[in-house]
Design a protein around this motif. Sequence first.
Motif, mmCIF file in Angstrom:
data_model
loop_
_atom_site.group_PDB
_atom_site.id
_atom_site.type_symbol
_atom_site.label_atom_id
_atom_site.label_comp_id
_atom_site.label_asym_id
_atom_site.label_seq_id
_atom_site.Cartn_x
_atom_site.Cartn_y
_atom_site.Cartn_z
ATOM 1 N N ARG A 152 -21.467 22.639 -18.826
ATOM 2 C CA ARG A 152 -22.231 21.740 -19.705
ATOM 3 C C ARG A 152 -23.350 21.053 -18.929
ATOM 4 N N SER A 153 -24.048 21.803 -18.087
ATOM 5 C CA SER A 153 -24.960 21.209 -17.124
ATOM 6 C C SER A 153 -26.412 21.393 -17.533
ATOM 7 N N THR A 154 -27.288 20.760 -16.779
ATOM 8 C CA THR A 154 -28.723 20.961 -16.931
ATOM 9 C C THR A 154 -29.399 20.573 -15.631
ATOM 10 N N GLY A 155 -30.410 21.349 -15.236
ATOM 11 C CA GLY A 155 -31.211 20.996 -14.081
ATOM 12 C C GLY A 155 -30.509 21.050 -12.749
ATOM 13 N N ALA A 156 -29.315 21.648 -12.661
ATOM 14 C CA ALA A 156 -28.557 21.626 -11.410
ATOM 15 C C ALA A 156 -29.149 22.586 -10.395
ATOM 16 N N SER A 157 -29.170 22.162 -9.139
ATOM 17 C CA SER A 157 -29.586 23.032 -8.044
ATOM 18 C C SER A 157 -28.488 24.035 -7.754
ATOM 19 N N PRO A 158 -28.840 25.250 -7.325
ATOM 20 C CA PRO A 158 -27.786 26.214 -6.969
ATOM 21 C C PRO A 158 -26.978 25.781 -5.753
ATOM 22 N N PHE A 159 -27.493 24.832 -4.973
ATOM 23 C CA PHE A 159 -26.724 24.323 -3.843
ATOM 24 C C PHE A 159 -25.832 23.154 -4.252
ATOM 25 N N THR A 160 -26.319 22.285 -5.102
ATOM 26 C CA THR A 160 -25.618 21.054 -5.408
ATOM 27 C C THR A 160 -24.809 21.233 -6.677
ATOM 28 N N GLU A 161 -23.637 21.816 -6.541
ATOM 29 C CA GLU A 161 -22.779 22.009 -7.700
ATOM 30 C C GLU A 161 -22.240 20.667 -8.178
ATOM 31 N N GLU A 162 -22.173 20.507 -9.486
ATOM 32 C CA GLU A 162 -21.539 19.337 -10.071
ATOM 33 C C GLU A 162 -20.191 19.729 -10.660
ATOM 34 N N VAL A 163 -19.629 20.784 -10.105
ATOM 35 C CA VAL A 163 -18.318 21.286 -10.503
ATOM 36 C C VAL A 163 -17.390 21.189 -9.307
ATOM 37 N N LEU A 164 -16.200 20.638 -9.508
ATOM 38 C CA LEU A 164 -15.210 20.558 -8.445
ATOM 39 C C LEU A 164 -14.420 21.862 -8.431
ATOM 40 N N MET A 165 -14.489 22.588 -7.319
ATOM 41 C CA MET A 165 -13.781 23.846 -7.169
ATOM 42 C C MET A 165 -12.511 23.610 -6.357
ATOM 43 N N LEU A 166 -11.355 23.982 -6.937
ATOM 44 C CA LEU A 166 -10.069 23.795 -6.278
ATOM 45 C C LEU A 166 -9.388 25.147 -6.084
ATOM 46 N N ILE A 167 -8.648 25.286 -5.006
ATOM 47 C CA ILE A 167 -7.726 26.393 -4.803
ATOM 48 C C ILE A 167 -6.346 25.775 -4.639
ATOM 49 N N ASP A 168 -5.460 26.043 -5.581
ATOM 50 C CA ASP A 168 -4.125 25.442 -5.591
ATOM 51 C C ASP A 168 -4.203 23.924 -5.481
ATOM 52 N N GLY A 169 -5.203 23.338 -6.145
ATOM 53 C CA GLY A 169 -5.322 21.893 -6.211
ATOM 54 C C GLY A 169 -6.081 21.239 -5.080
ATOM 55 N N SER A 170 -6.519 22.011 -4.066
ATOM 56 C CA SER A 170 -7.244 21.437 -2.933
ATOM 57 C C SER A 170 -8.721 21.790 -3.029
ATOM 58 N N PRO A 171 -9.637 20.830 -2.762
ATOM 59 C CA PRO A 171 -11.072 21.079 -2.918
ATOM 60 C C PRO A 171 -11.584 22.154 -1.965
ATOM 61 N N TYR A 172 -12.524 22.941 -2.486
ATOM 62 C CA TYR A 172 -13.122 24.040 -1.750
ATOM 63 C C TYR A 172 -14.621 23.825 -1.551
ATOM 64 N N ASN A 173 -15.201 22.823 -2.204
ATOM 65 C CA ASN A 173 -16.649 22.637 -2.167
ATOM 66 C C ASN A 173 -17.159 22.441 -0.745
ATOM 67 N N SER A 174 -18.396 22.885 -0.523
ATOM 68 C CA SER A 174 -19.021 22.788 0.781
ATOM 69 C C SER A 174 -19.255 21.332 1.161
ATOM 70 N N PRO A 175 -18.941 20.928 2.406
ATOM 71 C CA PRO A 175 -19.177 19.540 2.813
ATOM 72 C C PRO A 175 -20.647 19.151 2.836
ATOM 73 N N ASP A 176 -21.556 20.093 3.122
ATOM 74 C CA ASP A 176 -22.964 19.718 3.278
ATOM 75 C C ASP A 176 -23.764 19.852 1.994
ATOM 76 N N LYS A 177 -23.483 20.905 1.194
ATOM 77 C CA LYS A 177 -24.287 21.160 0.004
ATOM 78 C C LYS A 177 -23.600 20.731 -1.279
ATOM 79 N N GLY A 178 -22.280 20.605 -1.240
ATOM 80 C CA GLY A 178 -21.547 20.266 -2.455
ATOM 81 C C GLY A 178 -21.208 21.469 -3.291
ATOM 82 N N GLY A 179 -21.805 22.635 -2.998
ATOM 83 C CA GLY A 179 -21.537 23.845 -3.756
ATOM 84 C C GLY A 179 -20.399 24.631 -3.138
ATOM 85 N N PHE A 180 -20.493 25.949 -3.152
ATOM 86 C CA PHE A 180 -19.417 26.798 -2.670
ATOM 87 C C PHE A 180 -19.799 27.353 -1.304
ATOM 88 N N PRO A 181 -18.934 27.238 -0.308
ATOM 89 C CA PRO A 181 -19.297 27.630 1.062
ATOM 90 C C PRO A 181 -19.699 29.093 1.155
#
Length: 684
Positions: A111-140
Motif C-alpha cells: 500500500r505504498s507510494t514514492g518508496a525508494s528501492p533501497f528504503t523499504e517501508e516493509v518489515l521483513m522477518l524470517i521466523d519472526g526475526s528482522p532481516y532488513n538491511s541495517p544501512d538501507k532498510g531494505g533487503f540485504p
Amino acid sequence: MRLLRYPLRIGGFLHTLATLSFAAFPLVALLAASASPLAFTEETDKRELAALGPEATPLLALPLTDAPGATTVITAEEIERSAAANIFELLRRVPGVDIRYTPMGGHIGIRSTGASPFTEEVLMLIDGSPYNSPDKGGFPGHPNYTGFFPLDRIERIEIIKGPISVIYGANAFGGVINIVSKQAADTIADKIEGVSSGATLLVGSRDTFDRRVRAAAVKGQWDSTFELGTSDGATPIRLNGDADHSRTDAYVAARRGAFSFSALHQQNRNGSFDFEGTPTRTARQSVDILDTHYEKKAGEFVLHGSATLNRYRGTTCAVCHNNQTGPPDDAATSEVGNERETDSRVRVAFRADRTLTDHQDLNVGLEASHDSVHRDIVKIAGAPAGLDSGGVFVQHQWHFRDRSLHLLSGLRRDYAEFLGGATSPRFALVAEPTENLILRGSLARAFRAPTWNERYRRQRFLPEELAPGLILVFQGNPQLGRERIDTLEFGVSWRAAEPMVLKFDGYYNRIHDFIQLGPGVFTPGVPNEIRRGYENRDPGFSLRGGEITLLSRPLKNLDLTAAYAFRSSSLDHDDGAAAYAPRSRAILTAAWSPHPRWTFDLAGSYSSGYTVSSPDVFGVRPQPSYELFDAAARYHFAAGKGRFSGGLLVRNATNAHPRETLINDDIDTSLRGRVVALELKGDF
C-alpha cells in the motif's frame, strides 16, 4: 464508483488470461492452476477451526494476537505448484502488495507510494526475526534478483498489510512479511523419526540454471535440516542486455526441545552493464544470518526469547554509480571495485504471553539492537559507525460474548540513537456475528526511523559529469526525523457458501514527515556539485484504498482466487512522492489437480499505469499498464522409496516487456520477457 474506473483494462486482462489458458500450451489441454485459498496455520483459533471444519477456508488468515487486520498467507503447497522464481514473484499474487524490478534488484511495497528501492517501508522477518538491511532498510544484498531465502525451505509466507508496530517493531510501517521455515518433521514420512533427502534441478532459457540439494533428520530429541543451492541466469530486467546474476546459498537449522537455531549464508554476484556509456564494475556481496529462539512455559506465562546476527559484506554503491573512481571518492580510493563495506545488526528480543482470565490475555515484550556500518567511501564526514535502538510494548485483549467479540489495545515505545523516543498506539475491534462472518476495524499509529543511508551517505549518483567540472551528489541529512503514519482500517470476511469466501479490506492512511530527496542545490567546489539531500516533507498527504478478494472452490480439485486492489492519493499526479503507485491492480489465479499425479498452476496479474521518480528532473514520464502471466504443469510419480516430479514452467508467458522502473533513457529497465524452464525434483 472507483471499482468501475478501469472496466476495459480489467476486461482485456481477463480475456488475455482466458485465451492463454486454452491456447498458449497445446501440450496441456486445460491449463488452469493456482494460488489456492488461504490455508489456516496451526496457531489459528481452535474454536474457529472446529466450527468451520478441516476443508473450509478460514476467515482469519492469522491469529488475532498477531494481526487482527488485513492478512494473507502463501502456503507451501502454493509455492510448490507455482512457477515463481523467487519471493518477489510469489508476492505478485497478493492484492495490496506492489512488486517491481529495479537496477538494484526486486522491490516490495505494501500500500505504498514514492518508496525508494533501497528504503523499504516493509518489515521483513524470517521466523519472526528482522532481516532488513541495517544501512538501507531494505533487503540485504543489493542488487538482489534471486530472492533472499530458498523457496524449498518455506512452510508459509505471512503478509500483514498496514502498520502494525506494537507487536512487530518500529519499522513495520507499511506492513510485515514473515517467512516461516519448514521443520525437519515436515519432510519425514511418519513425522516421528527418520532421515530424508532431496534434490532439484531446473534448466531454462535466458541461461537459467538452478541446482539444489537438501536433507533433514529427526532423531531422538533433535530435529535438523540442511539445504545448499546455486542459481544462475540473466537479470530479469535488460540492463542494456549485458548483466547476469548468480547466487549461492546454504541454510542449516536445528531444534531440540524449546531451543532452535538457524544459519543462512548467501553470496550474490551481479555482472557488469553499461551505465551512460561507462561499464559498471561487477557487484559481489554476501549475507549471513544467525538466529536463535527459545520458548518455555513458566507458571502462568509463555516466555519467548531470540537473538539474531544479520551481517552484510560487499561492494559499495559506488561500484555502479562512480565506477571509474572519480570525485568525490577518488580522495579515499584509487579503485572502487576493491572497496568493501560491512554492515551488521545484533538484536535480542523477549516476549511474555499470559492468559489473565477466560476473557483477557496479555502480551508484553522488549527488544534492543545495535547496528554497525563500516565503509571508507560513500559517507559524509563524521558519520557514526554504530547506532543503538530498542523498544518495549504491551498488548491487552478482551474477549466478550463467548469469544465472538474481541477488543485489542496496545502501546509501543521506541528509542533510536540521536532520534529520541516515539510512541505507537493501536486499537482493534473484531466481531464474529456468525461462524460465516467476521467484521474488523482498527486505528493505529506507526513510525519509521530514517536509515543510516538517509542520514549519513554521500554518493556520486552518475558515472559521468553533468557538465565539465559538475557532478550530481546524493547526500544524507543527520537532522532527519522519523516518518509517521496514522491509519484507519476496516474489513469484512464472509463465507457466502461453503466453497466460497469474499473478503474486503479498506484503509485510510495519513503520512507525515515523509522522507524524500530535496531539490538540487548548486554547491561550489572542486568539482562543483548539484547536491540533493534528504528532507522530511511538509505538509503530509493521504492514501486511501482497499482490496477485494474472492476465494472459491467450484470443483473439488479446482481452486480459484480473484482479487482487485485500488487506491488514490491526495498528491498531485506530477508529485515525486506519487511515483510507482498504480491506481489499481488485479490478480487471478487457478490451481487444478485433475489427477493425484498432475498439478497445474496459472497466475496472472494486471497493473494500471503509473508515473516514475524525479519528475522535476526528467518530467512526469507516465508508464502504460501491463499484464504478467506465469504457468506451471507438474507430473508426480513414485519410484522405489522416492517421490519425484517433472515440471514445465513458463514465466512471463506472454513475453511482456514493461518498464517497472525508469531511471532515464540510457538504461533499459524493461523486463527481458519469457523464460521457459524444465524442472526435475526428487525426495527420498
